[in-house]
Design a protein around this motif. Structure first.
Motif, PDB file in Angstrom:
ATOM      1  N   UNK A 141       0.493  -1.210   0.191  1.00  0.00           N
ATOM      2  CA  UNK A 141      -0.137  -0.116  -0.010  1.00  0.00           C
ATOM      3  C   UNK A 141       0.545   1.286   0.201  1.00  0.00           C
ATOM      4  N   UNK A 142       0.508   2.243  -0.243  1.00  0.00           N
ATOM      5  CA  UNK A 142       1.028   3.467  -0.214  1.00  0.00           C
ATOM      6  C   UNK A 142       1.219   4.291   0.919  1.00  0.00           C
ATOM      7  N   UNK A 143       1.464   4.982   1.830  1.00  0.00           N
ATOM      8  CA  UNK A 143       1.758   5.831   2.474  1.00  0.00           C
ATOM      9  C   UNK A 143       2.265   7.178   2.275  1.00  0.00           C
ATOM     10  N   UNK A 144       1.756   8.025   2.979  1.00  0.00           N
ATOM     11  CA  UNK A 144       2.612   9.057   2.013  1.00  0.00           C
ATOM     12  C   UNK A 144       2.957  10.439   3.185  1.00  0.00           C
ATOM     13  N   UNK A 145       3.760  10.962   3.410  1.00  0.00           N
ATOM     14  CA  UNK A 145       4.781  11.324   5.005  1.00  0.00           C
ATOM     15  C   UNK A 145       5.473  12.973   4.512  1.00  0.00           C
ATOM     16  N   UNK A 175       3.710  14.517   9.241  1.00  0.00           N
ATOM     17  CA  UNK A 175       2.435  14.422   9.016  1.00  0.00           C
ATOM     18  C   UNK A 175       2.025  12.726   8.227  1.00  0.00           C
ATOM     19  N   UNK A 176       2.197  11.537   8.520  1.00  0.00           N
ATOM     20  CA  UNK A 176       1.845  10.841   8.023  1.00  0.00           C
ATOM     21  C   UNK A 176       0.067  10.232   7.805  1.00  0.00           C
ATOM     22  N   UNK A 177      -0.090   9.942   5.890  1.00  0.00           N
ATOM     23  CA  UNK A 177      -1.696   9.279   5.849  1.00  0.00           C
ATOM     24  C   UNK A 177      -0.984   8.377   4.870  1.00  0.00           C
ATOM     25  N   UNK A 178      -1.914   7.607   4.548  1.00  0.00           N
ATOM     26  CA  UNK A 178      -2.861   6.393   4.408  1.00  0.00           C
ATOM     27  C   UNK A 178      -3.340   5.201   5.589  1.00  0.00           C
ATOM     28  N   UNK A 179      -3.551   4.256   4.688  1.00  0.00           N
ATOM     29  CA  UNK A 179      -2.783   3.526   4.235  1.00  0.00           C
ATOM     30  C   UNK A 179      -3.716   3.645   2.887  1.00  0.00           C
ATOM     31  N   UNK A 180      -2.873   4.107   1.223  1.00  0.00           N
ATOM     32  CA  UNK A 180      -3.979   4.625   0.337  1.00  0.00           C
ATOM     33  C   UNK A 180      -3.477   3.306  -0.941  1.00  0.00           C
ATOM     34  N   UNK A 181      -4.466   3.057  -2.171  1.00  0.00           N
ATOM     35  CA  UNK A 181      -3.306   2.385  -3.108  1.00  0.00           C
ATOM     36  C   UNK A 181      -2.497   3.245  -3.306  1.00  0.00           C
ATOM     37  N   UNK A 182      -1.626   2.739  -4.393  1.00  0.00           N
ATOM     38  CA  UNK A 182      -1.064   3.175  -4.515  1.00  0.00           C
ATOM     39  C   UNK A 182      -0.560   3.820  -5.758  1.00  0.00           C
ATOM     40  N   UNK A 183      -1.181   5.120  -5.657  1.00  0.00           N
ATOM     41  CA  UNK A 183      -1.506   5.793  -6.678  1.00  0.00           C
ATOM     42  C   UNK A 183      -0.293   6.867  -7.241  1.00  0.00           C
TER      43      UNK A 183
END
Length: 259
Positions: A118-122, A238-246
Motif C-alpha cells: 500500500x502507499x503511505x504519504x509522509x 504528517x503521515x497519511x494512508x494507507x492508500x492505493x498505490x497512486x
C-alpha cells in the motif's frame, strides 16, 4: 466475484475506478460516482471495477473526486488494486472487456509488482505564519542581509529586495533538498519503493510517497519516530494512508478509455 458476460450486457457508459484480480474479495454494496453501484467486470483473471454513469466528462469537482477516492480506498483495505486515473470513462462494457484482454499482461504484471503493498504519504510541514522570519532565525547570512536592507537610514531599493528574496529562495530550496535526503535515508531501507512528490503548499518541506508491505506497520511507525526526532519543533511530520498505490502505478494505455 462472479464473471460478467460482455455480450449479454447493454452498451452504456461506465466509469472505471481500478483493476483487481478476479479472485479478489472486497466490500459489498460499494457506491461510486452519482451514487451508482460499483461492481466487478471480469475477464479471465482480471476485473475492472466499474459503475454506470450518465456523464460525458467527469469534472474534478469535490463530490466526484471524493467518490473516486472513497471507492479505491475501501477496496485497497481489502485487496490489491491498480488505481485508474481520475475521470476514466468507457463507452460500453464491451470496451471494458476489450481493454482488459488487450492489456491483460500489463495489468497482471503491475498487480504482481504491488501485491501486498500500500502507499503511505509522509510530509514535513513548517509550522508558523512567517516562514521568512523562521529562516532569518536559523541562517545568520540571511539575517545579515535582512538587517543590511532594513536597518539603514533609507528604504531598500528594488535590487536589494530582489537579492534578499533570491537568497531566501536559495536557502529554502537547499533546506528542502537536505530534508528530503534525510527522510529518504531513514525510510529507504524499509520501503519497497519511494519517491518525492512535488509539494502543493509553500509550507511543505517535502511530500514523500512510500510503497510499503502491509505487514511492516510497526517498523514504519518506528522509522517515522526516528525521522521526527531529526527536526526542530518548528516542523511537524504528517503521515497519511494507507492508500492505493497512486504514485507507483503509471500505466500508459493507448487511449482505450477517455478522460
Amino acid at each position: 466475484m462472479t464473471s460478467q458476460n460482455a455480450a449479454a450486457m447493454p452498451a452504456s457508459q461506465h466509469y472505471i475506478y481500478g483493476i483487481v484480480a478476479a479472485s479478489s474479495q472486497f466490500p459489498e454494496a460499494l457506491s461510486g460516482l452519482e451514487d451508482a453501484p460499483v461492481r466487478p467486470y471480469i475477464v479471465d483473471r482480471l476485473a475492472a471495477l466499474i459503475s454506470p454513469t450518465s456523464l460525458e466528462t467527469v469534472r474534478p469537482e469535490r463530490r466526484h473526486l471524493s467518490a473516486h477516492q472513497s471507492v479505491l480506498t475501501k477496496v485497497a483495505q481489502a485487496t490489491d488494486v491498480l488505481p485508474m486515473a481520475f475521470g476514466m470513462i468507457s463507452d460500453s462494457e464491451a470496451a471494458v472487456g476489450e481493454t482488459l484482454t488487450e492489456y491483460s499482461e500489463v495489468f497482471s504484471r503491475e498487480l504482481a509488482r504491488i501485491a501486498g503493498r500500500v502507499e503511505m504519504t509522509v510530509r514535513l510541514r513548517l509550522q508558523g505564519d512567517d516562514i521568512f522570519r523562521m529562516y532569518v532565525e536559523q541562517f545568520p547570512e540571511l539575517k545579515r542581509r535582512r538587517d543590511a536592507c532594513f536597518s539603514g537610514p533609507r528604504e531598500p531599493n528594488q535590487m536589494e529586495l530582489l537579492d534578499l528574496g533570491q537568497h531566501f529562495e536559495r536557502l529554502l530550496t537547499r533546506d528542502r533538498e537536505e530534508k528530503i535526503e534525510t527522510a529518504m535515508s531513514v525510510l529507504r531501507p524499509i520501503v519497497s519503493e519511494i519517491k518525492s512528490v512535488e509539494p502543493h503548499d509553500e509550507r511543505l518541506m517535502f511530500s514523500i510517497a512510500c510503497l510499503i508491505d502491509r505487514g511492516i506497520a510497526q517498523r514504519f511507525d518506528s522509522a517515522i519516530e526516528e525521522l521526527a526526532s531529526k527536526y526542530r519543533d518548528d516542523y511537524r511530520i504528517e503521515v497519511n494512508g494507507p492508500w492505493p498505490p497512486y504514485s507507483f502505478v503509471g500505466l500508459s494505455l493507448q487511449e482505450p478509455w477517455r478522460p
